[in-house]
Design an enzyme around this catalytic site. Sequence first.
Site, PDB file in Angstrom:
ATOM      1  N   HIS A   1      -1.690  -1.186   6.876  1.00 17.56           N
ATOM      2  CA  HIS A   1      -0.278  -1.966   7.299  1.00 17.56           C
ATOM      3  C   HIS A   1      -0.615  -3.219   6.403  1.00 17.56           C
ATOM      4  CE1 HIS A   1      -2.183  -3.880  10.313  1.00 17.56           C
ATOM      5  NE2 HIS A   1      -2.349  -2.557  11.113  1.00 17.56           N
TER       6      HIS A   1
ATOM      7  N   CYS B   1      -6.458   0.704  12.382  1.00 21.45           N
ATOM      8  CA  CYS B   1      -5.515   0.586  10.907  1.00 21.45           C
ATOM      9  C   CYS B   1      -6.296   0.097   9.969  1.00 21.45           C
ATOM     10  CB  CYS B   1      -4.593   0.386  11.609  1.00 21.45           C
ATOM     11  SG  CYS B   1      -3.722   0.949  12.495  1.00 21.45           S
TER      12      CYS B   1
END
Length: 197
Positions: free
Chosen positions: A157, A173
């Site tokens: 992301h 992440c």
Amino acid sequence: MRSRTFAALIAIVTLMGTAGLAQAQSDNERMQMLFGGAPRAKNYNLFGFGGTDATRSKVSYNGAERPGTIIVNTAERRLYLVQEGGSALRYSIGVGRVGFQWKGTHKVSAKKEWPTWTPPPQMRARQRGLPAQMAGGEDNPLGARALYLGSTLYRIHGSNDPDSIGQAESSGCFRMTNDDVKDLYGRVAIGTTVIVR
């Protein structure tokens, strides 16, 4: 007797220091998730612009993976999108901090623009004060785009803090500048293989 008292005093001071360190780490993690990374004294960019040659480049690649495959090299803090003709697009990324790094192979299961962030229960238990959900937008720690990895809680992301790129600060992440994640987002489809090493 004195040595026992002294040893007990040292143990208490050590425990107090450890508790303070744990609280500081928890506070730091909360700041990272709410603001995309710990604010730094210089070059803090709320909007996350900056996908320049410093974070994205075309490089030679001689691996066996098929064009279109994403390879995340955690140790290098780089993401590669394999291209035709022995090359790859290489992006600088932020990765999970110690204890939150992982390896495996998944597929991109969803793609979202300005995604809503819903901290998982494990993260909310670790970090008091996180919202149950945060609407997508410039203040959202997921940034401008997100690629969801299979049924995991992990994503590739964007980040509103480009200074966090190249760091090991996330809860697992992979962070990119908003410009870079927009570029990657436009190049890959749902079903793309993602190999995390």
